[in-house]
Every structure is written in C-alpha cells, then in structure tokens.
Design an enzyme around this catalytic site. Structure first.
Site, PDB file in Angstrom:
ATOM      1  N   CYS A  65       0.880  -1.171   0.000  1.00 31.92           N
ATOM      2  CA  CYS A  65       0.000   0.000   0.000  1.00 31.92           C
ATOM      3  C   CYS A  65       0.916   1.219   0.000  1.00 31.92           C
ATOM      4  O   CYS A  65       2.073   1.109  -0.380  1.00 31.92           O
ATOM      5  CB  CYS A  65      -0.997  -0.023   1.168  1.00 31.92           C
ATOM      6  SG  CYS A  65      -0.296   0.170   2.816  1.00 31.92           S
ATOM      7  N   HIS A  98      13.922 -14.986  12.514  1.00 32.88           N
ATOM      8  CA  HIS A  98      13.622 -14.922  13.942  1.00 32.88           C
ATOM      9  C   HIS A  98      12.145 -14.979  14.273  1.00 32.88           C
ATOM     10  O   HIS A  98      11.777 -15.445  15.352  1.00 32.88           O
ATOM     11  CB  HIS A  98      14.200 -13.645  14.546  1.00 32.88           C
ATOM     12  CG  HIS A  98      15.694 -13.588  14.494  1.00 32.88           C
ATOM     13  ND1 HIS A  98      16.412 -12.566  15.076  1.00 32.88           N
ATOM     14  CD2 HIS A  98      16.620 -14.403  13.925  1.00 32.88           C
ATOM     15  CE1 HIS A  98      17.702 -12.756  14.873  1.00 32.88           C
ATOM     16  NE2 HIS A  98      17.852 -13.864  14.169  1.00 32.88           N
ATOM     17  N   HIS A 133      14.280 -18.754  19.100  1.00 34.84           N
ATOM     18  CA  HIS A 133      13.193 -17.911  18.613  1.00 34.84           C
ATOM     19  C   HIS A 133      11.834 -18.600  18.711  1.00 34.84           C
ATOM     20  O   HIS A 133      10.807 -17.935  18.744  1.00 34.84           O
ATOM     21  CB  HIS A 133      13.452 -17.503  17.161  1.00 34.84           C
ATOM     22  CG  HIS A 133      14.792 -16.885  16.959  1.00 34.84           C
ATOM     23  ND1 HIS A 133      15.126 -15.648  17.483  1.00 34.84           N
ATOM     24  CD2 HIS A 133      15.893 -17.347  16.329  1.00 34.84           C
ATOM     25  CE1 HIS A 133      16.377 -15.369  17.162  1.00 34.84           C
ATOM     26  NE2 HIS A 133      16.864 -16.385  16.464  1.00 34.84           N
TER      27      HIS A 133
END
Length: 150
Positions: A65, A98, A133
């Site tokens: 956008c 991550h 993570h």
C-alpha cells in the site's frame, strides 16, 4: 513456492513489477487485487491475502500500500498471520529467520522498485531458525489464541 500478493491503488503499479520478478524466479503467484489505480480500501486486500496464507493455500504473502502499515495491520487481524512491514532488506531477512513471518508488506511511497525487489529477495531467502526464537513465536501464537476466546 506459492505466493499470494495484493495491493491497494497506491501499490498497484509496483505490485505488477514484483509479480514479474517473482515469476522470473519460477515462483507461482496469485494476484488478489486490486486491478487498477482507482481508489480502493487496503483492508480488502490485506484480509484476502492473509486468508489465503492462513488457510495454507499459499505459502507466503506480499502486500503493498502507500506505507505498508495499513495493509499489514489488516492482515495481522487474521489468525495465524505474522505480517511485517519492511523498508530495507536486513529487517526482512531477520523477520523470517527470527519471527517466522508469513507476509511481507512495504510501501510504494516509501521504497522504489530496486529496493522493493531487494527486500522481497532478502525476505524470501530467509529460513526460520527456530531454536531460541521458537519460544517467542509460540508466545505470539498464545496471545492470538487467548484473544479468540474473549
């Protein structure tokens, strides 16, 4: 790999160039709109791409956008979506490694064509590392689950 892509009117022209780039790499792409520069509302396309990714019909999604912010906010309302807005390749790569992001968003008014393609390539090259993570990504999923039950 199958990628769902969408944009509002501001991102329409850049989206076409990103689609060409992805197809040159042999990636299957489905365009969820918009199909012109006529003014439209970005949440329509953010939700459509997010639903396609959340349903596992598509592996990943790309949204464009004006800034990438609004369309990513709409996408992130769909359960299972981790959309990230990136204006440079380093964050795009690390968001995959991550955070296991499944949708990339950026702004056509923020990045030019060459930078947009670098961001896309960096994001696509990233592989989720899991490990340390995984706990944090699971925490995000847990927040989402709690919100469904409210």
């Amino acid at each position: 790999m199958k990628i769902a892509i969408g944009s509002d009117h501001v991102g329409f022209e850049l989206k076409g160039k990103v689609i060409e780039h992805l197809k040159e790499k042999g990636i299957e792409v489905k365009d969820f709109g918009t199909n012109s520069t006529e003014r439209t509302d970005y949440p329509i396309y953010g939700e459509a791409v997010a639903n396609a990714v959340a349903s596992k019909e598509y592996d990943k999604g790309i949204l464009i956008c004006g800034t990438g912010v609004g369309i990513s906010l709409a996408a992130n309302k769909v359960n299972g979506i981790r959309a990230v807005v990136c204006s440079e390749p380093y964050s795009a790569l690390l968001s995959r490694q991550h955070n296991d992001t499944n949708i990339l968003a950026f702004g056509a008014r923020v990045v030019g064509l060459d930078l947009a393609l670098m961001i896309v390539d960096a994001w696509l090259s990233g592989v989720y590392e899991g490990g340390r993570h995984a706990r944090r990504v699971q925490m995000i999923a847990d927040i989402e689950e709690k919100q469904k039950n409210k």
